[in-house]
Design an enzyme around this catalytic site. Structure first.
Site, PDB file in Angstrom:
ATOM      1  N   SER A 112     -14.624  28.346 -25.606  1.00  0.00           N
ATOM      2  CA  SER A 112     -14.891  26.985 -26.432  1.00  0.00           C
ATOM      3  C   SER A 112     -13.716  27.320 -27.804  1.00  0.00           C
ATOM      4  CB  SER A 112     -16.179  27.053 -27.271  1.00  0.00           C
ATOM      5  OG  SER A 112     -16.065  26.516 -28.341  1.00  0.00           O
ATOM      6  N   ASN A 120     -18.240  29.507 -20.666  1.00  0.00           N
ATOM      7  CA  ASN A 120     -18.874  28.476 -20.429  1.00  0.00           C
ATOM      8  C   ASN A 120     -18.659  28.318 -18.808  1.00  0.00           C
ATOM      9  OD1 ASN A 120     -19.494  27.452 -22.685  1.00  0.00           O
ATOM     10  ND2 ASN A 120     -17.712  26.320 -22.877  1.00  0.00           N
ATOM     11  N   ASN A 150      -2.052  -2.681  13.019  1.00  0.00           N
ATOM     12  CA  ASN A 150      -3.274  -2.613  12.912  1.00  0.00           C
ATOM     13  C   ASN A 150      -3.842  -1.243  13.910  1.00  0.00           C
ATOM     14  OD1 ASN A 150      -2.942  -4.905  11.603  1.00  0.00           O
ATOM     15  ND2 ASN A 150      -3.943  -6.206  13.054  1.00  0.00           N
ATOM     16  N   LYS A 185      -8.239   3.554   2.326  1.00  0.00           N
ATOM     17  CA  LYS A 185      -7.548   4.959   1.823  1.00  0.00           C
ATOM     18  C   LYS A 185      -7.628   5.695   0.670  1.00  0.00           C
ATOM     19  CE  LYS A 185      -4.446   2.729   5.101  1.00  0.00           C
ATOM     20  NZ  LYS A 185      -5.210   1.672   4.947  1.00  0.00           N
ATOM     21  N   SER A 241       0.772  -1.114  -0.071  1.00  0.00           N
ATOM     22  CA  SER A 241       0.036  -0.024  -0.121  1.00  0.00           C
ATOM     23  C   SER A 241       1.074   1.238   0.130  1.00  0.00           C
ATOM     24  CB  SER A 241      -0.878  -0.008   1.320  1.00  0.00           C
ATOM     25  OG  SER A 241      -0.283  -0.313   2.357  1.00  0.00           O
ATOM     26  N   GLN A 290      -7.171  -2.199   4.251  1.00  0.00           N
ATOM     27  CA  GLN A 290      -6.116  -1.291   3.275  1.00  0.00           C
ATOM     28  C   GLN A 290      -7.017  -0.583   2.213  1.00  0.00           C
ATOM     29  OE1 GLN A 290      -2.183  -2.926   3.038  1.00  0.00           O
ATOM     30  NE2 GLN A 290      -2.460  -2.969   0.828  1.00  0.00           N
ATOM     31  N   GLU A 306     -20.127  23.629 -13.206  1.00  0.00           N
ATOM     32  CA  GLU A 306     -20.295  22.252 -13.868  1.00  0.00           C
ATOM     33  C   GLU A 306     -19.544  21.345 -13.387  1.00  0.00           C
ATOM     34  OE1 GLU A 306     -21.066  22.643 -18.537  1.00  0.00           O
ATOM     35  OE2 GLU A 306     -19.865  24.278 -18.033  1.00  0.00           O
ATOM     36  N   HIS A 357     -41.269  23.784  -9.536  1.00  0.00           N
ATOM     37  CA  HIS A 357     -41.222  22.833 -10.690  1.00  0.00           C
ATOM     38  C   HIS A 357     -40.623  23.568 -11.840  1.00  0.00           C
ATOM     39  CE1 HIS A 357     -44.656  20.512  -8.925  1.00  0.00           C
ATOM     40  NE2 HIS A 357     -44.867  21.951  -8.387  1.00  0.00           N
ATOM     41  N   LYS A 409     -18.413  31.788 -26.769  1.00  0.00           N
ATOM     42  CA  LYS A 409     -19.019  31.197 -25.833  1.00  0.00           C
ATOM     43  C   LYS A 409     -18.051  31.495 -24.396  1.00  0.00           C
ATOM     44  CE  LYS A 409     -21.323  28.037 -25.270  1.00  0.00           C
ATOM     45  NZ  LYS A 409     -21.215  26.403 -25.497  1.00  0.00           N
TER      46      LYS A 409
HETATM   47  N1  ARG Z   1      -1.143  -1.484   5.007  1.00  0.00           N
HETATM   48  C1  ARG Z   1      -2.196  -1.958   6.280  1.00  0.00           C
HETATM   49  C2  ARG Z   1      -3.506  -1.114   6.072  1.00  0.00           C
HETATM   50  O1  ARG Z   1      -3.349  -0.212   5.185  1.00  0.00           O
HETATM   51  C3  ARG Z   1      -1.470  -1.782   7.466  1.00  0.00           C
HETATM   52  C4  ARG Z   1      -1.985  -2.689   8.377  1.00  0.00           C
HETATM   53  C5  ARG Z   1      -1.633  -3.996   8.108  1.00  0.00           C
HETATM   54  N2  ARG Z   1      -1.745  -5.019   8.997  1.00  0.00           N
HETATM   55  C6  ARG Z   1      -1.532  -6.207   9.020  1.00  0.00           C
HETATM   56  N3  ARG Z   1      -1.628  -7.085   9.921  1.00  0.00           N
HETATM   57  N4  ARG Z   1      -1.233  -6.699   7.709  1.00  0.00           N
HETATM   58  O2  ARG Z   1      -4.413  -1.535   6.355  1.00  0.00           O
END
Ligand code: ARG
Length: 467
Positions: A281, A289, A114, A329, A27, A326, A294, A160, A287
């Site tokens: 445009s 815009n 975690n 994010k 990640s 994960q 938008e 309306h 134009k």
């Molecule tokens: N990259 C992980 C996440 O975003 C971090 C936590 C990973 N924990 C694990 N036990 N693999 O959630």
């Protein structure tokens, strides 16, 4: 241990991770955005560990100095992010051990990725919520000022999308402002549930070290430690709550955008947006815009998408942490960026709206917008409302045939439909008379709009930063 096996957990593995799997499960390409919060959390964790005697003061200082240097490397773009090291947490920890040696390996005592990642996201969200709130406040302030300035400006009000009754432009803007007030309250409410600390939950069950979670919570500015370790590492409903807030806000901005787009069209011609908020445009030289509204209208869809992604991500997840999380994010980061940018665009643009008062006024005049006022006038003279409705309906039909607004008819013309009508009818048939008569809290009378604007200003000042 093989070189390619992850140094943080490779002990029990007999072959290196498949190269594709390493990339697939990493990640770091996106969670490096949490680096600042990750370091902030680690510094607080090390400080607490020293406070309870798990680290020596010297070890704590070595760790904090190392982390501070790493922060500098990241800010200067010198940090070498590594995919085999998976995520932001292990990249920073590995670099710390490179720099300070064995003491770096003690940082993770009493902690797991975690609770670490859950803490990082909450710190990140808290920072971003504060930035978003500042933009929202700026937008609300600009809107209230414009509403106050335009308290006397008459435009047609619609139901309306058909001309209904005259209102003031200030009143219309304050309707938008009310939507944003509720969004602001929702954001601050969400912040309360974001600002709870997972750290100390460790992997899922807590830790055997004599940690003091109140110390860490205080160092990090959290309101309190999370109550339950299983919940602390698995809960992402604060992210769902934020994207719900974001979706409702963007829905509101999309409604405002839609009106701005309509109003800048030649067919409405109610407002001008300064050139800096518009583009041209490449083929049609005439134009101009309204791209900004938008685009905000369009970006609403992606934020709804992120809300659905997060809801679905959490659906049916068993306790406690699962790798699924994960995936929280990217939707969250994009929702944050989108909301912040849309609010900035609106906060810059709204004070620059130039109402075309003449054309708003004409539009209100053309649409028989004072028909209800004529009916109310007849009721005040003793006619039953249903009969009054019928009389006015006939007057409007006559106006359509003769191309005259009610206020342009002579007394004799009006009296064809009811003998009850007298000279004083013209006071209620003017647009000014119509709006001024709606003189109660929540009504469109200019005095009420000014009073509402000043109440809104006070309420905003009271709510601002009220977290
Ligand atoms: N990259 C992980 C996440 O975003 C971090 C936590 C990973 N924990 C694990 N036990 N693999 O959630």
């Amino acid at each position: 241990m093989s070189q390619a096996t992850n140094q943080s957990w490779g002990g029990r593995f007999s072959e290196p991770t498949d190269a594709f799997v390493a990339r697939f499960t990493a990640s770091v390409t996106f969670d490096q955005r949490l680096a600042r919060q990750d370091i902030q959390g680690s510094i607080a964790h090390a400080t607490m560990l020293a406070r309870v005697g798990v680290l020596t003061d010297e070890e704590r200082d070595t760790i904090i100095n190392g982390l501070t240097e790493i922060q500098g490397e990241i800010e200067r773009g010198e940090f070498n992010w590594s995919i085999p090291l998976e995520d932001v947490h292990m990249n920073i920890e590995a670099r710390l051990t490179d720099k300070i040696g064995i003491t770096g390996k003690k940082l993770h005592t009493g902690r797991s990725r975690n609770d670490q990642v859950a803490t990082d996201i909450r710190l990140f969200m808290r920072d971003e919520i504060d930035v978003i709130e500042a933009e929202l406040v700026r937008l609300r302030e600009g809107m209230i000022e414009l509403a106050d300035r335009e308290a006397d400006t008459i435009m047609p009000g619609f139901t309306h999308l058909q001309t209904a009754q005259p209102v003031t432009f200030g009143h219309h803007l304050l309707a938008w402002q009310e939507m944003l007030t509720r969004d602001h309250e929702r954001l601050l409410d969400c912040r309360k549930r974001v600002n709870v600390m997972p750290l100390g939950a460790a992997a899922l069950a807590g830790t055997t070290y004599p940690i003091d979670r109140h110390v860490t919570a205080e160092l990090l500015g959290f309101d309190r430690p999370a109550e339950n370790s299983l919940d602390a590492v698995s809960d992402r409903d604060f992210a769902i709550e934020f994207t719900s807030f974001a979706s409702i806000l963007l829905m509101h901005l999309s409604r405002m955008s839609e009106e701005l787009v309509l109003w800048t069209s030649a067919q409405f011609d109610f407002i001008d947006l300064p050139d800096r908020f518009c583009t041209g445009s490449s083929i049609m030289p005439q134009k101009k815009n309204p791209d900004v509204p938008e685009l905000v209208r369009g970006k609403t869809g992606r934020v709804y998408g992120h809300l659905m992604a997060l809801l679905t991500l959490m659906k049916s997840q068993p306790l406690a942490y699962n790798k699924d999380n994960q995936e929280d994010k990217e939707p969250l980061f994009d929702a944050v960026d989108t909301v912040r940018d849309c609010l900035k665009a609106f906060a810059d643009m709204v004070p620059a709206i130039e109402p075309k008062k003449g054309s708003m006024y004409e539009a209100a005049r053309r649409g028989f917008s004072t028909a209800t006022d004529l009916a109310d006038y007849l009721v005040r003279k003793g006619v039953a409302f249903r009969d009054a409705h019928e009389i006015v309906g006939q007057s409007v039909a006559y106006g359509l045939k003769t191309k005259k607004d009610l206020s342009e008819m002579t007394l004799e013309e009006l009296q064809q439909f009811s003998a009850t009508i007298e000279q004083d009818v013209f006071e209620v048939l003017t647009l000014e008379g119509s709006v001024a008569a709606r003189n109660h809290i929540g009504g469109t009378a200019p005095d009420q709009v000014r009073a509402a604007a000043s109440r809104a200003r006070e309420a905003l000042a009271a709510l601002k930063g009220d977290a």
